[in-house]
Write an enzyme that holds these catalytic residues in place. Structure first.
Site, mmCIF file in Angstrom:
data_model
loop_
_atom_site.group_PDB
_atom_site.id
_atom_site.type_symbol
_atom_site.label_atom_id
_atom_site.label_comp_id
_atom_site.label_asym_id
_atom_site.label_seq_id
_atom_site.Cartn_x
_atom_site.Cartn_y
_atom_site.Cartn_z
ATOM 1 N N HIS A 181 -12.411 -10.031 9.114
ATOM 2 C CA HIS A 181 -13.460 -11.046 9.036
ATOM 3 C C HIS A 181 -12.827 -12.325 8.487
ATOM 4 O O HIS A 181 -12.085 -12.295 7.506
ATOM 5 C CB HIS A 181 -14.583 -10.567 8.112
ATOM 6 C CG HIS A 181 -15.528 -11.651 7.707
ATOM 7 N ND1 HIS A 181 -16.106 -12.499 8.627
ATOM 8 C CD2 HIS A 181 -15.996 -12.038 6.492
ATOM 9 C CE1 HIS A 181 -16.883 -13.365 7.988
ATOM 10 N NE2 HIS A 181 -16.826 -13.107 6.699
ATOM 11 N N CYS A 222 -22.198 -11.069 6.965
ATOM 12 C CA CYS A 222 -20.908 -11.171 7.657
ATOM 13 C C CYS A 222 -20.375 -9.809 8.101
ATOM 14 O O CYS A 222 -19.443 -9.742 8.902
ATOM 15 C CB CYS A 222 -19.881 -11.854 6.763
ATOM 16 S SG CYS A 222 -20.386 -13.502 6.270
ATOM 17 N N ASN A 237 -16.095 -19.881 8.665
ATOM 18 C CA ASN A 237 -16.686 -18.548 8.569
ATOM 19 C C ASN A 237 -17.938 -18.515 9.450
ATOM 20 O O ASN A 237 -18.911 -19.208 9.167
ATOM 21 C CB ASN A 237 -17.029 -18.263 7.103
ATOM 22 C CG ASN A 237 -17.666 -16.899 6.908
ATOM 23 O OD1 ASN A 237 -18.045 -16.232 7.863
ATOM 24 N ND2 ASN A 237 -17.784 -16.493 5.652
#
Ligand code: COA
Length: 315
Positions: A241, A113, A271
């Site tokens: 994020h 990520c 996500n």
């Protein structure tokens, strides 16, 4: 080191959508549980689209917004853990589809990520050594392929999508001052490689990852501010994020960030790993909430474990 700035961003999502209610019909979960624990309401899921399709659409939109021709791109990085093929890389397929020059480096980058932030820093280094001024940085994921759709503790969290940025490097611009870190850990978040004899699904110790994240995010923010010689008040926009709305809320409270200085779109995407940060940037640019003059602090964390932040601006 010469610095990079963003010239234009773009994004793409697949046609498939999975809502919390869709999941609740298939497994023991509920919209209420997912929303209250994560902030997620729906996520995109590739139907007929490939990962390459998403990369191409996002990159074309970014090039158009930037007003930059593919012929002027000096390097192409795709941050991803879910390319269509490991070899060729997603970046090489993108090079072909866009007709990027052949005398430039094109490669994929895996920092889970944190991938897009790692890729911005890597691009800054590459463009410092390139005769061309522009670079293409993409974050793209087809995570729906690697989540176990029978595991309610992980499949509710992740989604597919792609975001892209065309960046420019100039001598009189300051470096983005990226702060990157990693700590090898194959228990908290794990996606086995091909041929490992394990089910090719992502597994995660959610509560431990949550704990890691709530420490990593402020540590990263502090390190970026320190490197830039700034305070949180000097930042025009915080780009987080999007892993869990509660992780963002904790950082917002800690730094007393007013609502107009941060953004959450996790409700619509879940996500999306490496695509998360550029999806935020693209939506904000389109809405006119960020643009030339905005000092943006980006911060991300993820599997590896990895974390990273940087201070970025639009040209
Ligand atoms: N629906 C309903 N119940 C669920 C569920 C779901 N989708 N998933 C788990 N549960 C249950 C668990 O089985 C557990 O039940 P029990 O108490 O009877 O054992 C209970 O809910 C609590 O589970 P827990 O895992 O402790 O929940 P949590 O509050 O830690 O929330 C996450 C789980 C995954 C939402 C949270 O840990 C998280 O967001 N972690 C970070 C993940 C992340 O950011 N990953 C990506 C990093 S880039």
């Amino acid at each position: 080191m010469n610095g990079i700035k963003l010239r234009g961003t773009g994004r793409a999502v697949p046609t498939g959508v999975v809502t919390n209610d869709d999941l609740a019909r298939r497994m023991d979960t509920s919209d209420e549980w997912i929303t209250s624990r994560t902030g997620i309401k729906r996520r995109y899921r590739c139907a007929a689209e490939t990962h390459t399709d998403l990369c191409v659409r996002a990159a074309k939109a970014a090039l158009e917004r930037a007003g930059v021709s593919p012929a002027d791109i000096g390097a192409c990085i795709v941050a991803t853990v879910t390319p269509d093929t490991v070899v060729p890389s997603a970046a090489c397929m993108l090079q072909r589809e866009l007709g990027l020059p052949q005398d430039i480096p094109c490669f994929d980058l895996n920092a889970a990520c944190t991938g897009f932030v790692y890729a911005l820093h890597t691009m800054e280094c590459l463009l410092n050594a390139s005769p061309r001024r522009f670079g293409l940085v993409v974050g793209a994921e087809a995570l729906s392929r690697i989540v176990d759709w029978t595991d309610r503790s992980t499949c509710i969290l992740f989604g597919d999508g792609a975001g892209a940025a065309v960046v420019e490097c100039r001598e009189d611009w300051p470096s983005i001052g990226a702060v990157l870190g990693s700590r090898g850990d194959d228990e908290l978040l794990r996606l086995p490689g091909l041929g490992m004899g394990e089910a090719n699904f992502l597994s995660m110790e959610g509560t431990k990852v949550f704990k890691f994240a709530v420490e990593a995010v402020p540590a990263c923010i502090d390190a970026v501010l320190d490197k830039a010689g700034m305070t949180a008040e000097d930042v025009d926009f915080f780009v987080f994020h999007q892993a869990n709305a509660r992780i963002i809320d904790l950082a917002v409270r800690k730094y007393r960030i007013p609502p107009e200085k941060y953004y959450k779109n996790i409700e619509n995407y879940g996500n999306t790993a490496a695509a998360s940060v550029p999806l935020v940037l693209s939506e904000l640019e389109e809405q006119g909430r960020i643009g030339p003059g905005s000092r943006m602090l980006v911060v991300a964390f993820g599997g590896g474990l990895t974390w990273g932040g940087a201070m970025i601006e639009f040209a």
